[in-house]
Design a protein around this motif. Sequence first.
Motif, PDB file in Angstrom:
ATOM      1  N   LYS A 177       2.096 122.160  56.973  1.00 13.27           N
ATOM      2  CA  LYS A 177       0.711 122.638  56.986  1.00 13.27           C
ATOM      3  C   LYS A 177       0.480 123.670  58.093  1.00 13.27           C
ATOM      4  O   LYS A 177      -0.079 124.736  57.845  1.00 13.27           O
ATOM      5  CB  LYS A 177      -0.246 121.461  57.139  1.00 13.27           C
ATOM      6  N   CYS A 178       0.909 123.377  59.308  1.00 15.88           N
ATOM      7  CA  CYS A 178       0.644 124.315  60.405  1.00 15.88           C
ATOM      8  C   CYS A 178       1.435 125.605  60.223  1.00 15.88           C
ATOM      9  O   CYS A 178       0.949 126.688  60.560  1.00 15.88           O
ATOM     10  CB  CYS A 178       0.901 123.680  61.772  1.00 15.88           C
ATOM     11  N   ARG A 179       2.625 125.536  59.660  1.00 14.15           N
ATOM     12  CA  ARG A 179       3.413 126.749  59.387  1.00 14.15           C
ATOM     13  C   ARG A 179       2.726 127.584  58.307  1.00 14.15           C
ATOM     14  O   ARG A 179       2.690 128.810  58.405  1.00 14.15           O
ATOM     15  CB  ARG A 179       4.823 126.357  58.955  1.00 14.15           C
ATOM     16  N   CYS A 180       2.169 126.926  57.282  1.00 17.75           N
ATOM     17  CA  CYS A 180       1.412 127.641  56.241  1.00 17.75           C
ATOM     18  C   CYS A 180       0.208 128.344  56.853  1.00 17.75           C
ATOM     19  O   CYS A 180      -0.085 129.496  56.519  1.00 17.75           O
ATOM     20  CB  CYS A 180       0.954 126.681  55.148  1.00 17.75           C
ATOM     21  N   GLU A 181      -0.479 127.632  57.760  1.00 22.57           N
ATOM     22  CA  GLU A 181      -1.648 128.228  58.421  1.00 22.57           C
ATOM     23  C   GLU A 181      -1.234 129.403  59.297  1.00 22.57           C
ATOM     24  O   GLU A 181      -1.903 130.432  59.323  1.00 22.57           O
ATOM     25  CB  GLU A 181      -2.383 127.175  59.244  1.00 22.57           C
ATOM     26  N   GLU A 182      -0.120 129.258  60.025  1.00 21.08           N
ATOM     27  CA  GLU A 182       0.391 130.352  60.855  1.00 21.08           C
ATOM     28  C   GLU A 182       0.748 131.552  59.993  1.00 21.08           C
ATOM     29  O   GLU A 182       0.443 132.695  60.346  1.00 21.08           O
ATOM     30  CB  GLU A 182       1.616 129.903  61.649  1.00 21.08           C
ATOM     31  N   GLU A 183       1.392 131.297  58.878  1.00 19.19           N
ATOM     32  CA  GLU A 183       1.788 132.380  57.969  1.00 19.19           C
ATOM     33  C   GLU A 183       0.561 133.056  57.377  1.00 19.19           C
ATOM     34  O   GLU A 183       0.515 134.279  57.255  1.00 19.19           O
ATOM     35  CB  GLU A 183       2.704 131.844  56.869  1.00 19.19           C
ATOM     36  N   ALA A 184      -0.446 132.265  56.993  1.00 16.70           N
ATOM     37  CA  ALA A 184      -1.681 132.836  56.449  1.00 16.70           C
ATOM     38  C   ALA A 184      -2.377 133.688  57.507  1.00 16.70           C
ATOM     39  O   ALA A 184      -2.888 134.775  57.204  1.00 16.70           O
ATOM     40  CB  ALA A 184      -2.611 131.722  55.952  1.00 16.70           C
ATOM     41  N   GLU A 185      -2.393 133.224  58.754  1.00 18.53           N
ATOM     42  CA  GLU A 185      -3.007 133.990  59.847  1.00 18.53           C
ATOM     43  C   GLU A 185      -2.226 135.270  60.113  1.00 18.53           C
ATOM     44  O   GLU A 185      -2.799 136.329  60.339  1.00 18.53           O
ATOM     45  CB  GLU A 185      -3.099 133.137  61.117  1.00 18.53           C
ATOM     46  N   ARG A 186      -0.895 135.182  60.106  1.00 16.60           N
ATOM     47  CA  ARG A 186      -0.062 136.372  60.288  1.00 16.60           C
ATOM     48  C   ARG A 186      -0.327 137.392  59.195  1.00 16.60           C
ATOM     49  O   ARG A 186      -0.506 138.576  59.461  1.00 16.60           O
ATOM     50  CB  ARG A 186       1.427 135.999  60.290  1.00 16.60           C
ATOM     51  N   LYS A 187      -0.424 136.907  57.962  1.00 17.99           N
ATOM     52  CA  LYS A 187      -0.690 137.794  56.827  1.00 17.99           C
ATOM     53  C   LYS A 187      -2.089 138.411  56.939  1.00 17.99           C
ATOM     54  O   LYS A 187      -2.271 139.594  56.685  1.00 17.99           O
ATOM     55  CB  LYS A 187      -0.555 137.022  55.513  1.00 17.99           C
ATOM     56  N   ARG A 188      -3.078 137.604  57.367  1.00 19.98           N
ATOM     57  CA  ARG A 188      -4.435 138.112  57.534  1.00 19.98           C
ATOM     58  C   ARG A 188      -4.466 139.206  58.595  1.00 19.98           C
ATOM     59  O   ARG A 188      -5.067 140.249  58.403  1.00 19.98           O
ATOM     60  CB  ARG A 188      -5.388 136.976  57.915  1.00 19.98           C
ATOM     61  N   ARG A 189      -3.772 138.967  59.729  1.00 16.43           N
ATOM     62  CA  ARG A 189      -3.717 139.968  60.803  1.00 16.43           C
ATOM     63  C   ARG A 189      -3.035 141.243  60.319  1.00 16.43           C
ATOM     64  O   ARG A 189      -3.476 142.343  60.622  1.00 16.43           O
ATOM     65  CB  ARG A 189      -2.995 139.418  62.031  1.00 16.43           C
ATOM     66  N   GLU A 190      -1.957 141.076  59.566  1.00 14.73           N
ATOM     67  CA  GLU A 190      -1.226 142.226  59.035  1.00 14.73           C
ATOM     68  C   GLU A 190      -2.106 143.026  58.068  1.00 14.73           C
ATOM     69  O   GLU A 190      -2.144 144.256  58.133  1.00 14.73           O
ATOM     70  CB  GLU A 190       0.037 141.740  58.323  1.00 14.73           C
ATOM     71  N   GLU A 191      -2.813 142.331  57.188  1.00 15.28           N
ATOM     72  CA  GLU A 191      -3.709 143.013  56.248  1.00 15.28           C
ATOM     73  C   GLU A 191      -4.853 143.705  56.980  1.00 15.28           C
ATOM     74  O   GLU A 191      -5.254 144.809  56.616  1.00 15.28           O
ATOM     75  CB  GLU A 191      -4.252 142.023  55.215  1.00 15.28           C
ATOM     76  N   GLU A 192      -5.380 143.055  58.017  1.00 22.11           N
ATOM     77  CA  GLU A 192      -6.445 143.661  58.819  1.00 22.11           C
ATOM     78  C   GLU A 192      -5.932 144.910  59.531  1.00 22.11           C
ATOM     79  O   GLU A 192      -6.614 145.931  59.576  1.00 22.11           O
ATOM     80  CB  GLU A 192      -6.992 142.657  59.844  1.00 22.11           C
ATOM     81  N   GLN A 193      -4.713 144.838  60.059  1.00 19.76           N
ATOM     82  CA  GLN A 193      -4.114 146.000  60.716  1.00 19.76           C
ATOM     83  C   GLN A 193      -3.923 147.139  59.718  1.00 19.76           C
ATOM     84  O   GLN A 193      -4.202 148.302  60.034  1.00 19.76           O
ATOM     85  CB  GLN A 193      -2.771 145.598  61.348  1.00 19.76           C
TER      86      GLN A 193
END
Length: 165
Positions: free
Chosen positions: A61-77
């Motif tokens: 679960k926490c790895r999925c959340e980390e990956e989702a956050e990484r993807k969100r940051r990447e998309e925002e960038q």
Amino acid sequence: MNDSASQIAKTIMNRFTAERQPEGNEYIGEDGLIYCGKCHTKAQTRVEMFGVQRVVNCMCKCRCEEEAERKRREEEQERLERIRRLKSSGIQEKHLLEWRFDVADDNKDIRMAKKYVENWSKAKADNLGLLLWGDVGTGKSFIAACIANSGNVIWQIVMELTQSM
């Protein structure tokens, strides 16, 4: 299955089979699978592949959340980079970037333009525009630049443009 299909199936199963030991704060649960020591959810799961039960790695679960956050940051960038490119290609006269409401004199025209920006969503929904007219040197370009540089209007337009790309 013929020999080549059997070999391909075996290769696929071996590729996805997770024969590993717990790393870092991971631990082995009562079911024999590896769990995350942080969120205590599975880092492995059992699946049936070609009729054989296999253990494969999965994200906790926490790895999925980390990956989702990484993807969100990447998309925002990426979104910010698209906006930067659009802005840099849109305003060629760089001095216009300095024309903002915070440096403008407080007069009725500036107040009207600020109100237009503050109510941009409603004005857009109601299909209302803003007409600037007057003699040379009365501040039409300055007000237009202030509106564009305010962020509210231009960001919404740019977001619409980038979403349609």
